[in-house]
Design an enzyme around this catalytic site. Structure first.
Site, PDB file in Angstrom:
ATOM      1  N   HIS A 121     -81.809 -84.275  70.632  1.00  0.00           N
ATOM      2  CA  HIS A 121     -82.418 -85.193  71.269  1.00  0.00           C
ATOM      3  C   HIS A 121     -81.438 -86.749  71.442  1.00  0.00           C
ATOM      4  O   HIS A 121     -81.700 -87.368  72.249  1.00  0.00           O
ATOM      5  CB  HIS A 121     -83.941 -85.671  70.735  1.00  0.00           C
ATOM      6  CG  HIS A 121     -83.895 -86.375  69.540  1.00  0.00           C
ATOM      7  ND1 HIS A 121     -83.732 -85.768  68.170  1.00  0.00           N
ATOM      8  CD2 HIS A 121     -83.657 -87.693  69.083  1.00  0.00           C
ATOM      9  CE1 HIS A 121     -84.023 -86.799  67.331  1.00  0.00           C
ATOM     10  NE2 HIS A 121     -83.803 -87.817  67.868  1.00  0.00           N
ATOM     11  N   ASP A 151     -83.389 -78.620  67.229  1.00  0.00           N
ATOM     12  CA  ASP A 151     -83.128 -80.258  67.441  1.00  0.00           C
ATOM     13  C   ASP A 151     -81.732 -80.348  67.011  1.00  0.00           C
ATOM     14  O   ASP A 151     -81.469 -81.371  66.359  1.00  0.00           O
ATOM     15  CB  ASP A 151     -84.121 -80.990  66.970  1.00  0.00           C
ATOM     16  CG  ASP A 151     -83.865 -82.454  67.472  1.00  0.00           C
ATOM     17  OD1 ASP A 151     -83.381 -82.721  68.233  1.00  0.00           O
ATOM     18  OD2 ASP A 151     -84.189 -83.357  66.549  1.00  0.00           O
ATOM     19  N   SER A 224     -81.525 -90.819  63.559  1.00  0.00           N
ATOM     20  CA  SER A 224     -81.491 -89.273  64.077  1.00  0.00           C
ATOM     21  C   SER A 224     -80.229 -88.593  63.909  1.00  0.00           C
ATOM     22  O   SER A 224     -79.148 -89.354  64.481  1.00  0.00           O
ATOM     23  CB  SER A 224     -82.196 -89.161  65.190  1.00  0.00           C
ATOM     24  OG  SER A 224     -83.530 -89.694  65.154  1.00  0.00           O
TER      25      SER A 224
END
Length: 484
Positions: A121, A151, A224
């Protein structure tokens, strides 16, 4: 004059003890504060921080929108001027100008030749990606591949002799063990946060292919894709998600185990995509009541509530009502274990499956198919649904008419006319189908009302029984307790 052998051995024993103690301290960095031993992260950060990078990905410019909010014309002496200056975001100064969308994230170098792992992402739909190293050098990066389901993304920069991380074993992680994250929360590069492993093997909604590591490490937007380290300085996970009602850290963070991520990146590097196995079943958790109904020794495994017609499971002999307790030499403790274990196996491979049927274990062999995104495949054909008649279970059932069979594609089962008592509390409603009843470890498919009435007549008040209920295209097992 010779020394007593015990005196000669003493220094040697002491030396061995000291060496062992030093090795323990190196393996698990700690320091004592007021007599309490605390973890020491300083050497870990110093040795591994250089392999952590900041990632800035630029997407296409946003579509023109309505006129953005403008700061009101306020005098600098106005008490509200300072509030608006601090808390209202600055907008473009010329009409129609909108900044490009940018996603800020983290990543870490896994090889000296420039391969970097991050979250999918972070680089999704990126037109350009800039990687900033800890020594302030910047490189344009290219995406080797990304897998939305896990992911995980693999990107690369053109550089050599880069510092890179050491990989650890997530299976060896213990709940309660200290872990540390390095990343760029809110764009603040090389930020370090620490905590403990809160749980392992977590399943999240719509993320049933990844057994997440849950921690209480402070993770925020920008973290992230960054690494999760153990105290030995080894990467054990990729920080991926947080559970939050505010958008900020609330004590629940989730990391992708590094072994899962490395398998994904290897496939992305070799094939450009990730292949996952599938068997074509719908499953549900085995509760204690269901375990008793199906004659299981304990509540474990994945209960098969429906089987895709002509799918790998059906061809391998798995039927509705089987309980899968072992798959590809791995035990299935919870129904959540099965999807990720199946997905990790390669399509086309033949695996051994242990099921419970009629209260006894059986060994089957299943050749795996390939999993595809739901939008790429046709909805699987599932078995019908069933219901019952006013009795100890609170079900009033009727055989479906020929027209109902045609309209609802009913192959077997009885329609629920009314549900009360135990059935109503289990949320069975009129219009559901009761496909089967399970007692004493045996499943009876229902074709006639008489079959159901005969099975119910044999029940005693307080006895636990399970019925297979169909609603729409789905079916599931529901446990009921017979009562007067």
């Amino acid at each position: 004059m010779s020394l007593d052998p015990r005196l000669r051995a003493a220094p040697t024993s002491a030396l061995v003890f000291l060496i062992g103690l030093l090795l323990m301290l190196v393996a698990q960095p700690t320091r004592a504060v007021d007599g309490v031993v605390l973890p020491d992260f300083t050497r870990l950060v110093a040795s591994q921080g250089a392999a952590v990078v900041n990632i800035s990905a630029t997407q296409a410019a946003a579509q023109p929108q309505k006129q953005p909010f403008r700061l009101p014309e306020l005098d600098e002496s106005d008490p509200m001027f300072e509030f608006f200056r601090k808390f209202i975001p600055r907008m473009p100064e010329y009409p129609g100008a909108e900044p490009d969308d940018k996603s800020l994230g983290s990543g870490f170098i896994i090889s000296a030749d420039g391969y970097i792992l991050t979250n999918a992402h972070v680089v999704e739909a990126a037109e350009s990606i800039v990687v900033r190293l800890a020594d302030k050098r910047e490189f344009d990066a290219t995406v080797i591949g990304a897998d939305a389901r896990s992911d995980v993304a693999l990107i690369r920069i053109e550089a050599k002799a880069l510092p890179h991380v050491v990989l650890g074993d997530p299976e060896a992680l213990a709940v309660g063990e200290w872990v540390l994250a390095i990343g760029s929360p809110f764009g603040f590069e090389q930020s370090v946060t620490a905590g403990i492993v809160s749980a392992k093997g977590r399943s999240l909604p719509d993320e049933n292919f990844v057994p997440f590591i849950q921690t209480d490490v402070a993770i925020n937007p920008g973290n992230s894709g960054g690494p999760l380290f153990n105290l030995r300085g080894e990467v054990v996970g990729i920080n991926s998600q947080i559970y939050s009602r505010t958008g900020g850290f609330m004590g629940l963070s989730f990391a992708i185990p590094i072994d899962v991520a490395m398998d994904v990146q290897q496939q992305l590097r070799e094939k450009g995509r990730v292949e996952r196995g599938r068997i074509g079943v719908s499953i549900q958790e085995v509760t204690r009541d269901l375990a008793d109904s199906f004659g299981l020794p304990r509540p474990a495994g994945a209960l098969v509530s429906s089987v895709e017609a002509g799918g790998p499971a059906a061809l391998g002999g798995i039927v509705q009502g089987d309980v899968i307790v072992r798959f590809n030499e791995r035990s299935i403790e919870s129904s959540a274990d099965l999807p990720r274990i199946v997905a990790a196996a390669r399509p086309g491979s033949k695996v051994e499956v242990t099921i419970y049927r009629d209260g006894a274990p059986r060994a089957l062999s299943v050749t795996l198919g390939e999993w595809r995104d739901p939008e790429e495949e046709v909805e699987p054909e599932t078995l019908g649904s069933a219901a019952g008649a006013t009795n100890l279970l609170g079900l009033e059932l009727a055989a479906p008419t020929a027209q109902q069979r045609r309209e609802r594609s009913i192959t077997h089962g009885l329609l629920v006319q009314r549900a009360e008592g135990p059935a109503a509390r289990a949320e069975i409603v009129a219009g559901d189908l009761v496909l089967a009843i399970v007692t004493a470890g045996r499943q009876l498919a229902l074709e006639r009302v008489e079959d159901f009435e005969r099975a119910v007549a044999a029940l005693q008040p307080g006895q636990q029984v399970t019925v297979l209920v169909g609603r729409g295209e789905a079916s599931s097992y529901v446990s009921l307790r017979a009562e007067k």
